[in-house]
Design an enzyme around this catalytic site. Structure first.
Site, mmCIF file in Angstrom:
data_model
loop_
_atom_site.group_PDB
_atom_site.id
_atom_site.type_symbol
_atom_site.label_atom_id
_atom_site.label_comp_id
_atom_site.label_asym_id
_atom_site.label_seq_id
_atom_site.Cartn_x
_atom_site.Cartn_y
_atom_site.Cartn_z
ATOM 1 N N ASP A 1 0.777 -1.255 0.000
ATOM 2 C CA ASP A 1 0.000 0.000 0.000
ATOM 3 C C ASP A 1 0.810 1.308 0.000
ATOM 4 O O ASP A 1 1.776 1.430 0.754
ATOM 5 C CB ASP A 1 -0.863 0.105 1.261
ATOM 6 C CG ASP A 1 -1.557 -1.175 1.616
ATOM 7 O OD1 ASP A 1 -1.482 -2.146 0.852
ATOM 8 O OD2 ASP A 1 -2.179 -1.201 2.691
ATOM 9 N N GLU B 1 -10.336 -2.571 4.287
ATOM 10 C CA GLU B 1 -9.032 -2.004 4.638
ATOM 11 C C GLU B 1 -8.899 -0.611 4.018
ATOM 12 O O GLU B 1 -9.668 -0.227 3.142
ATOM 13 C CB GLU B 1 -7.900 -2.885 4.082
ATOM 14 C CG GLU B 1 -7.962 -4.332 4.536
ATOM 15 C CD GLU B 1 -6.801 -5.186 4.029
ATOM 16 O OE1 GLU B 1 -6.231 -5.921 4.826
ATOM 17 O OE2 GLU B 1 -6.478 -5.128 2.830
HETATM 18 C C1 FRU Z 1 -3.763 -3.728 2.722
HETATM 19 C C2 FRU Z 1 -3.118 -4.111 4.032
HETATM 20 C C3 FRU Z 1 -3.498 -3.105 5.108
HETATM 21 C C4 FRU Z 1 -2.371 -3.230 6.082
HETATM 22 C C5 FRU Z 1 -1.204 -3.449 5.163
HETATM 23 C C6 FRU Z 1 -0.125 -4.303 5.746
HETATM 24 O O1 FRU Z 1 -3.101 -4.182 1.606
HETATM 25 O O2 FRU Z 1 -3.501 -5.398 4.404
HETATM 26 O O3 FRU Z 1 -4.766 -3.308 5.678
HETATM 27 O O4 FRU Z 1 -2.207 -2.095 6.866
HETATM 28 O O5 FRU Z 1 -1.712 -4.062 4.002
HETATM 29 O O6 FRU Z 1 1.004 -4.311 4.953
#
Ligand code: FRU
Length: 613
Positions: A154, A324
Site C-alpha cells: 500500500d 481495509e
Molecule cells: C492492505 C493491508 C493493510 C495493512 C497493510 C499491511 O493491503 O492489508 O490493511 O495495513 O496491508 O502491509
C-alpha cells in the site's frame, strides 16, 4: 559415506559442542551454531552493511539484533538454505564502535546442528560498504513509482508540502515478499520522477508499521509545532493498535509519540486515515474495522484523544473480504456546485474480478458519520474505482494544492503480488489520478479518476499524431515508439456509430497481445490479458476484466498508458478506468484498430513516446 566425510562429520560435531566460530564464514563475520535452529552471527569487521543471502522459497528466520548486549530490533529474513536468490543489506552504519551480534532463530525442522550448518547462508554472509541498487529488472516501470529494492504494498501517509509530493509505502527492506512492514519514503516534484528518501518509520515494540495517513497540523493542535507533519499508522503486533508520530523536518524523520497507542480496540482495526475538519474544528479519522467489514469514524481535538462517533458499512456494498485502507473526502459534482462525500473502502478479497479492489460509496458526512446515497430502488449500490485487477489500497494526498484530490493505488493484487516475475523489487504504484464526481446516464453519481495533469508533460513528440479514419473489419496498424522499450501513451477518440464493437490489439513480435474490446451495445470496455505474455505464475493472473463505459452516445475517448509491465486505460476523462499488469516476453510494438459489424470512426489517434529521466 567415505572416511574423509566421516572425519569431517566428527569434527563438525565437536565444533558444535564447543560452539566454535565457523571457519567458513566471510571475513569480519563469525558464525556460531548453538543448536539445530539457533545461530549467532558476530560482526567483528567494520563496514556499512552486512549483506544477508536470501532464498525466497525458504521460511523466515527471526533475527534479533543485539547492540552491546541490548536488543535493538527484530527482523525476519528468508535466509538461504540451498541457493541464494539475492542479498539484502542490513545497515550497520548506526552501530559504529559498538558490538553487534545477530541472534538467528530458524524455523525449519531439523534434527541436529549438523543440518543447520549446511545452510548456504552462513558461508555467504558478507560485509560490504556498498549495496548495488542499479536496476536489474526488465519489467521495472519507467514512469511509475517503485521501491529501489524489496517488497512494496500500500501507498501510505501521502501529503503535499512546499511543492513536494511525499509518498510513503508499505515496505520490506529485507526481501521481495511481504514482511517487516516499514514506511519507506519517496518524494517528487512532478508526481512522475521519484527520489528515494531514507526509511521513515520502522517497527518497534508495538509491532510492525502498517498503513496509515499523514497531514499537516497547520494550527498546532497536537502541540508538536505549527505545520508539523503528523502521521497516524497501525502498529501491528499480536493486536492492531493506532500510533502517532510527528516530523519536524518535512517528513524525512519521525518521532514516535511516547503515549502510543492512541486508539485501541478489542478487534482487528487498521489503516487510520485522518483529515482536519475545519468547519467543526476537529480531526476526523476513518478506521477500517477489518473483519467486521465496516468503517469506524473517530474525532479528536488534538490527534491524541480520540472519540468513536459512528460506523458505516455492516452488510453494505461488497462484503466478500476484509475492509481495509479507507479514505474520506468531499468533491464537487462535475459541472455543478453540488458537493458530495466519497468514502473509499478497499476490500480483499471480493473485488469484481477476484482478489483485492477499491470500492467506494458516494454520500454525506455530518462530522460524525457517513451515510451513503441510495439508487432509484432504495439500495446502496457497490461502486468500483477501477475495473482492472491491479489497483488496490487507493488513498489520496492530504493538503494537495489547488483543491486537487490526487489518488494513487498499489498496482497489484494480493492474489499473486508475491509471485509476479520480478526479483529485485516487487510492485509498483499506479499512475497518480485526479478524483472527480460525475452524474452517469443511470442518474447516479460516480467517482472519476483522470490521469494527473503532470502526465501530459511527459509526452514526447508523437510518433503518430492526430490521425482520423474510418475502420472496419480489416485492422489499421500503427507502430508503437521504438524508444524506451515498451513504454508509451496512446490516445484516441472512438465514435462507434453503428458498429457492434471496436477492438484494439496491442501486440509484440513474440505473438503476445492484449485485446481491448469496446462492446457498443453493452456499453462496456473489456481487457483480455490471457495471451499477454507470462501469465502462468498464478492461476488467478490470466483474466478478462470488463468496465462499464458510463455513456449512452456510443462515443469513448481513451488514454492508454503502457509502461513495461502495466497498462492503464482511462476512458472519458477517467469516468472509467482499468489497470492491469502484463508481462510480455518482449516489448509490445504494434497497435491494431478494427471494428466489427459496421465501420467506426476513429479521431485524434496519437501515440506518444514518454520522456523518462
Ligand atoms: C492492505 C493491508 C493493510 C495493512 C497493510 C499491511 O493491503 O492489508 O490493511 O495495513 O496491508 O502491509
Amino acid at each position: 559415506m567415505n572416511l574423509i566425510q566421516m572425519g569431517l562429520g566428527a569434527s563438525l560435531m565437536l565444533g558444535a559442542m564447543i560452539a566454535a566460530p565457523d571457519a567458513a564464514a566471510s571475513k569480519g563475520v563469525e558464525v556460531e551454531h548453538l543448536g539445530s535452529n539457533n545461530t549467532l552471527i558476530r560482526i567483528t569487521g567494520d563496514s556499512k552493511y552486512i549483506l544477508l543471502p536470501v532464498q525466497e522459497s525458504n521460511d523466515d528466520a527471526g533475527i534479533s539484533i543485539l547492540v552491546d548486549g541490548k536488543l535493538d530490533r527484530n527482523i525476519n529474513v528468508r535466509l538461504a538454505k540451498s541457493k541464494v536468490d539475492y542479498y539484502v543489506p542490513f545497515d550497520l552504519s548506526g552501530y559504529k564502535g559498538h558490538t553487534v551480534v545477530m541472534n538467528v532463530v530458524t524455523t525449519q525442522n531439523r534434527s541436529n546442528v549438523r543440518e543447520a550448518k549446511e545452510d548456504v547462508c552462513w558461508s555467504d554472509l558478507r560485509l560490504s560498504d556498498s549495496y548495488d541498487t542499479s536496476n536489474r529488472e526488465k519489467y521495472r516501470p519507467a514512469f511509475h513509482h517503485t521501491p529501489l529494492y524489496g517488497w512494496m504494498n500500500d501507498p501510505n501517509g501521502m501529503f503535499y508540502k512546499d511543492g513536494v509530493w511525499h509518498l510513503y509505502y508499505q515496505w520490506n527492506p529485507y526481501g521481495s515478499k511481504w514482511q517487516n512492514m516499514t514506511w519507506g519514503h519517496s518524494s517528487s516534484k512532478d508526481l512522475v520522477t521519484w527520489e528515494h528518501e531514507p526509511t521513515a518509520i520502522e517497527p518497534n515494540g508495538l509491532g510492525a508499521v502498517f498503513s496509515g495517513s499523514a497531514a499537516i497540523d497547520t494550527e498546532n493542535t497536537a502541540g508538536f509545532g505549527k505545520d508539523a507533519v503528523i502521521a497516524l499508522y497501525t502498529s501491528a503486533g499480536v493486536s492492531q493498535t493506532q500510533s502517532l508520530a510527528h516530523s519536524a523536518d518535512n517528513g524525512v524523520t519521525f518521532d514516535i509519540y511516547p503515549g502510543n497507542p492512541v486508539i485501541t480496540l478489542d478487534s482487528e482495526a487498521r489503516d487510520p486515515n485522518m483529515f482536519w475538519d475545519a468547519k467543526n474544528r476537529q480531526w476526523v479519522l476513518t478506521l477500517a474495522h477489518a473483519l467486521d467489514r465496516e468503517m469506524l469514524f473517530f474525532t479528536s481535538p488534538d490527534l491524541k484523544e480520540w472519540t468513536l462517533q459512528g460506523a458505516f458499512g455492516k452488510g453494505i456494498g461488497a462484503q466478500g473480504g476484509v475492509w481495509e485502507c479507507p479514505d474520506l473526502f468531499k468533491l464537487k459534482v462535475n459541472g455543478t456546485d453540488e458537493e458530495k462525500w466519497v468514502l473509499l473502502c478497499n476490500i480483499n478479497p471480493g473485488g469484481p474480478f477476484g482478489g483485492s479492489a477499491t470500492q467506494y460509496f458516494v454520500g454525506d458526512f455530518d462530522g460524525k458519520t457517513f451515510k451513503a446515497d441510495t439508487d432509484a430502488s432504495g439500495n446502496i449500490p457497490t461502486k468500483w474505482m477501477d475495473f482492472g485487477k491491479d489497483n488496490y489500497a487507493t488513498v489520496s494526498w492530504s493538503d494537495a494544492p489547488d483543491h486537487r484530490r490526487t489518488l494513487i493505488g498499489w498496482m497489484s493484487n494480493w492474489q499473486y503480488a508475491a509471485e509476479v516475475p520480478t526479483v529485485q523489487y516487487r510492485s509498483a504504484n499506479t499512475l497518480p489520478r485526479e478524483a472527480g464526481l460525475f452524474r452517469a446516464p443511470d442518474g447516479q453519481i460516480y467517482m472519476s479518476s483522470a490521469p494527473s495533469p503532470e502526465l501530459t508533460a511527459i509526452r514526447h513528440k508523437a510518433v503518430v499524431s492526430g490521425k482520423s479514419f474510418s475502420v472496419g473489419n480489416s485492422a489499421r496498424k500503427f507502430m508503437l515508439p521504438a524508444t524506451n522499450d515498451g513504454i508509451c501513451e496512446i490516445a484516441l477518440d472512438i465514435e462507434a456509430k453503428k458498429s457492434e464493437s471496436v477492438n484494439l490489439l496491442i501486440s509484440n513480435k513474440s505473438g503476445e497481445s492484449v485485446t481491448m474490446k469496446y462492446d457498443v451495445g453493452a456499453h462496456t470496455l473489456s481487457f483480455d490479458r490471457r495471451e499477454s505474455g507470462i501469465v502462468d505464475f498464478s492461476q488467478d493472473f490470466p483474466a478478462v476484466t470488463v468496465s462499464p463505459t458510463f455513456e449512452d452516445d456510443n462515443k469513448i475517448s481513451l488514454r492508454i498508458f503502457v509502461d513495461k509491465s502495466s497498462i492503464e486505460v482511462f476512458g472519458n476523462d477517467g469516468n472509467f478506468v482499468m489497470t492491469n499488469l502484463v508481462f510480455p516476453t518482449t516489448p509490445y510494438t504494434t497497435l491494431a484498430v478494427s471494428a466489427k459489424g459496421r465501420s467506426a470512426r476513429i479521431t485524434n489517434l496519437s501515440i506518444f513516446p514518454i520522456k523518462v529521466k
